[in-house]
Design a protein around this motif. Sequence first.
Motif, mmCIF file in Angstrom:
data_model
loop_
_atom_site.group_PDB
_atom_site.id
_atom_site.type_symbol
_atom_site.label_atom_id
_atom_site.label_comp_id
_atom_site.label_asym_id
_atom_site.label_seq_id
_atom_site.Cartn_x
_atom_site.Cartn_y
_atom_site.Cartn_z
ATOM 1 N N ASP A 111 7.243 -1.935 -3.676
ATOM 2 C CA ASP A 111 7.617 -1.118 -4.843
ATOM 3 C C ASP A 111 6.406 -0.777 -5.702
ATOM 4 O OD1 ASP A 111 9.800 0.215 -6.126
ATOM 5 O OD2 ASP A 111 9.700 -1.234 -7.763
ATOM 6 N N CYS A 112 5.280 -0.539 -5.053
ATOM 7 C CA CYS A 112 4.029 -0.297 -5.779
ATOM 8 C C CYS A 112 3.380 0.983 -5.245
ATOM 9 C CB CYS A 112 3.102 -1.490 -5.599
ATOM 10 S SG CYS A 112 1.728 -1.511 -6.731
ATOM 11 N N GLY A 113 3.161 1.962 -6.116
ATOM 12 C CA GLY A 113 2.699 3.264 -5.678
ATOM 13 C C GLY A 113 1.243 3.336 -5.266
ATOM 14 N N ASP A 114 0.398 2.456 -5.811
ATOM 15 C CA ASP A 114 -1.015 2.417 -5.426
ATOM 16 C C ASP A 114 -1.577 1.042 -5.735
ATOM 17 O OD1 ASP A 114 -2.316 2.443 -8.211
ATOM 18 O OD2 ASP A 114 -1.104 4.264 -8.285
ATOM 19 N N MET A 115 -2.747 0.763 -5.200
ATOM 20 C CA MET A 115 -3.310 -0.575 -5.335
ATOM 21 C C MET A 115 -3.590 -0.933 -6.792
ATOM 22 S SD MET A 115 -6.270 -2.378 -3.077
ATOM 23 C CE MET A 115 -7.439 -1.051 -3.323
ATOM 24 N N GLY A 116 -3.948 0.047 -7.603
ATOM 25 C CA GLY A 116 -4.217 -0.215 -9.007
ATOM 26 C C GLY A 116 -3.019 -0.758 -9.742
ATOM 27 N N ARG A 117 -1.809 -0.367 -9.303
ATOM 28 C CA ARG A 117 -0.588 -0.840 -9.956
ATOM 29 C C ARG A 117 -0.312 -2.306 -9.658
ATOM 30 N NH1 ARG A 117 2.971 0.880 -13.365
ATOM 31 N NH2 ARG A 117 4.786 1.092 -12.028
ATOM 32 N N LEU A 118 -1.007 -2.886 -8.685
ATOM 33 C CA LEU A 118 -0.867 -4.313 -8.425
ATOM 34 C C LEU A 118 -1.530 -5.157 -9.511
ATOM 35 C CD1 LEU A 118 -1.539 -4.485 -4.573
ATOM 36 C CD2 LEU A 118 0.597 -5.091 -5.724
ATOM 37 N N GLN A 119 -2.410 -4.512 -10.317
ATOM 38 C CA GLN A 119 -3.129 -5.193 -11.391
ATOM 39 C C GLN A 119 -3.845 -6.433 -10.841
ATOM 40 O OE1 GLN A 119 -3.237 -4.383 -14.993
ATOM 41 N NE2 GLN A 119 -2.503 -2.382 -14.357
ATOM 42 N N GLY A 120 -3.599 -7.611 -11.397
ATOM 43 C CA GLY A 120 -4.328 -8.816 -11.003
ATOM 44 C C GLY A 120 -4.159 -9.207 -9.550
ATOM 45 N N ALA A 121 -3.019 -8.826 -8.955
ATOM 46 C CA ALA A 121 -2.774 -9.170 -7.555
ATOM 47 C C ALA A 121 -3.613 -8.324 -6.603
ATOM 48 C CB ALA A 121 -1.296 -9.000 -7.226
ATOM 49 N N ALA A 122 -4.220 -7.245 -7.103
ATOM 50 C CA ALA A 122 -5.017 -6.372 -6.237
ATOM 51 C C ALA A 122 -6.176 -7.129 -5.598
ATOM 52 C CB ALA A 122 -5.544 -5.175 -7.034
ATOM 53 N N GLU A 123 -6.732 -8.086 -6.340
ATOM 54 C CA GLU A 123 -7.848 -8.882 -5.808
ATOM 55 C C GLU A 123 -7.415 -9.666 -4.571
ATOM 56 O OE1 GLU A 123 -10.470 -12.748 -7.237
ATOM 57 O OE2 GLU A 123 -9.508 -11.484 -8.756
ATOM 58 N N VAL A 124 -6.222 -10.264 -4.619
ATOM 59 C CA VAL A 124 -5.693 -11.014 -3.474
ATOM 60 C C VAL A 124 -5.391 -10.051 -2.326
ATOM 61 C CG1 VAL A 124 -3.908 -12.618 -2.707
ATOM 62 C CG2 VAL A 124 -4.729 -12.708 -5.070
ATOM 63 N N PHE A 125 -4.845 -8.888 -2.657
ATOM 64 C CA PHE A 125 -4.554 -7.860 -1.664
ATOM 65 C C PHE A 125 -5.812 -7.472 -0.897
ATOM 66 C CE2 PHE A 125 -4.266 -3.425 -0.368
ATOM 67 C CZ PHE A 125 -2.989 -3.301 0.156
ATOM 68 N N GLN A 126 -6.896 -7.261 -1.613
ATOM 69 C CA GLN A 126 -8.135 -6.806 -0.984
ATOM 70 C C GLN A 126 -8.766 -7.879 -0.105
ATOM 71 O OE1 GLN A 126 -9.803 -5.514 -4.844
ATOM 72 N NE2 GLN A 126 -10.130 -3.500 -3.918
ATOM 73 N N ARG A 127 -8.500 -9.151 -0.401
ATOM 74 C CA ARG A 127 -9.079 -10.249 0.393
ATOM 75 C C ARG A 127 -8.258 -10.582 1.629
ATOM 76 N NH1 ARG A 127 -9.242 -13.508 -4.412
ATOM 77 N NH2 ARG A 127 -7.907 -14.954 -3.271
ATOM 78 N N ALA A 128 -7.040 -10.070 1.722
ATOM 79 C CA ALA A 128 -6.156 -10.426 2.826
ATOM 80 C C ALA A 128 -6.665 -9.857 4.151
ATOM 81 C CB ALA A 128 -4.746 -9.906 2.547
ATOM 82 N N ASN A 129 -6.366 -10.561 5.241
ATOM 83 C CA ASN A 129 -6.763 -10.087 6.571
ATOM 84 C C ASN A 129 -6.033 -8.795 6.935
ATOM 85 O OD1 ASN A 129 -8.317 -12.379 6.754
ATOM 86 N ND2 ASN A 129 -6.861 -13.507 8.032
ATOM 87 N N SER A 130 -4.736 -8.733 6.581
ATOM 88 C CA SER A 130 -3.922 -7.552 6.858
ATOM 89 C C SER A 130 -3.084 -7.232 5.626
ATOM 90 C CB SER A 130 -2.995 -7.785 8.058
ATOM 91 O OG SER A 130 -3.730 -8.094 9.228
ATOM 92 N N THR A 131 -2.734 -5.953 5.465
ATOM 93 C CA THR A 131 -1.933 -5.546 4.311
ATOM 94 C C THR A 131 -0.831 -4.594 4.734
ATOM 95 O OG1 THR A 131 -3.444 -3.721 3.785
ATOM 96 C CG2 THR A 131 -3.839 -5.828 2.677
ATOM 97 N N ILE A 132 0.332 -4.765 4.102
ATOM 98 C CA ILE A 132 1.483 -3.891 4.320
ATOM 99 C C ILE A 132 1.914 -3.323 2.973
ATOM 100 C CG2 ILE A 132 3.925 -3.794 4.979
ATOM 101 C CD1 ILE A 132 3.361 -5.980 7.039
ATOM 102 N N ASN A 133 2.238 -2.048 2.953
ATOM 103 C CA ASN A 133 2.699 -1.350 1.760
ATOM 104 C C ASN A 133 4.093 -0.782 2.045
ATOM 105 O OD1 ASN A 133 3.005 0.599 -0.385
ATOM 106 N ND2 ASN A 133 1.875 2.098 0.848
ATOM 107 N N ILE A 134 5.110 -1.306 1.327
ATOM 108 C CA ILE A 134 6.491 -0.839 1.493
ATOM 109 C C ILE A 134 6.966 -0.299 0.151
ATOM 110 C CG2 ILE A 134 8.864 -1.508 2.043
ATOM 111 C CD1 ILE A 134 7.710 -3.761 3.794
ATOM 112 N N ASP A 135 7.407 0.956 0.132
ATOM 113 C CA ASP A 135 7.691 1.578 -1.165
ATOM 114 C C ASP A 135 8.608 2.782 -0.981
ATOM 115 O OD1 ASP A 135 7.455 2.011 -3.932
ATOM 116 O OD2 ASP A 135 5.720 3.323 -3.684
ATOM 117 N N HIS A 136 9.121 3.296 -2.115
ATOM 118 C CA HIS A 136 9.963 4.495 -2.086
ATOM 119 C C HIS A 136 9.516 5.535 -3.106
ATOM 120 C CE1 HIS A 136 12.836 3.761 -5.657
ATOM 121 N NE2 HIS A 136 11.910 2.833 -5.725
ATOM 122 N N HIS A 137 8.320 5.405 -3.667
ATOM 123 C CA HIS A 137 7.824 6.381 -4.632
ATOM 124 C C HIS A 137 7.145 7.551 -3.917
ATOM 125 C CE1 HIS A 137 8.059 2.705 -7.206
ATOM 126 N NE2 HIS A 137 8.574 3.594 -8.039
ATOM 127 N N ALA A 138 7.511 8.763 -4.321
ATOM 128 C CA ALA A 138 6.935 9.956 -3.690
ATOM 129 C C ALA A 138 5.428 10.032 -3.889
ATOM 130 C CB ALA A 138 7.605 11.210 -4.263
#
Length: 320
Positions: free
Chosen positions: A87-114
């Motif tokens: 439910d996140c339209g871009d990585m910036g909207r993850l705020q503090g969690a973006a750092e963890v997202f960027q360090r992950a080996n793999s990433t999945i983005n599931i969302d419904h925002h146009a």
Amino acid sequence: MKERNDSLEKIREIILANETIVLGGHTNPDGDAIGANLALAASLRIMGKNVQVLLEPFSKKYAVIPNGDLITEKENVSKAELFIALDCGDMGRLQGAAEVFQRANSTINIDHHASNSFFGQYNYVEENASSTCEIVYQLIKGHFPIDGDIASALYAGIIYDTGGFRHSSTTPTTMEAVGQLMAYHIPFTKIYNALFDSRNFSEMKIMGRAFDKAEIHFDGKLICSSITMQDIGECNGTNKELDAIINYLKGVNDTKIACFFYEKNEMDVKASFRGNDGYDVCALAQKFGGGGHIKAAGCTIAAPIAKAKEMVFAEIEKML
């Protein structure tokens, strides 16, 4: 960055291939973000995955959504094998969690925002879905575990993002999913009342302040209101108690666009927009670095509240 979807089968394959999984949603999480994260995380925990959820603090009314014990602080998260953004339209909207997202080996983005930017290594974005919770249900149904608590979380997210099945995003597929979730004997009345019909005293006072400050512009086509940090303080409330206001503004007869502004601090203003048919408020939000849906969107503007309103009004005048 690839702007195309992977299949749900591929998303399931990636999830099954990883053991240490972190999930996260957008800043200032709402019912859909919370429901999607806690439902999927709980299902993965039943499967034996090492799973944690990163979400910012949210309004007490969302405590009705089960499995809140899965939420942790960023400092408690070691490097994730897989990060699932929900439910996140871009990585910036993850705020503090973006750092963890960027360090992950793999990433999945599931969302419904146009306006989603397809920022994951793997992406599933369905803008015609009523909610991210509806997508998560299609992802896990028949493949991953579902129990009463998981069904409750998914139901909460779906009813929240459809406004109790009132929004045009509600489809026969949405209602079919809700019917199947109700078969898990979930406390659907309790959940509905908690999200739509219950509020504490301070929230009621803030809503009253916002309604009192409401204004009509552009020959009645625009309705707007704003709340300052001083208003919130005088009502003994918090900015977690503001999300219902925009929908009340939207309901005023004959208006075409509704705007609600509140001060996050003296130089950051959160703006929420709602539009009738023919008024693309997602495009409006994107002019200020935000996004969302055609009829419901928002952004954060780095300006004092009076200047932020002036900037938005200038763009709305062009729209009208």
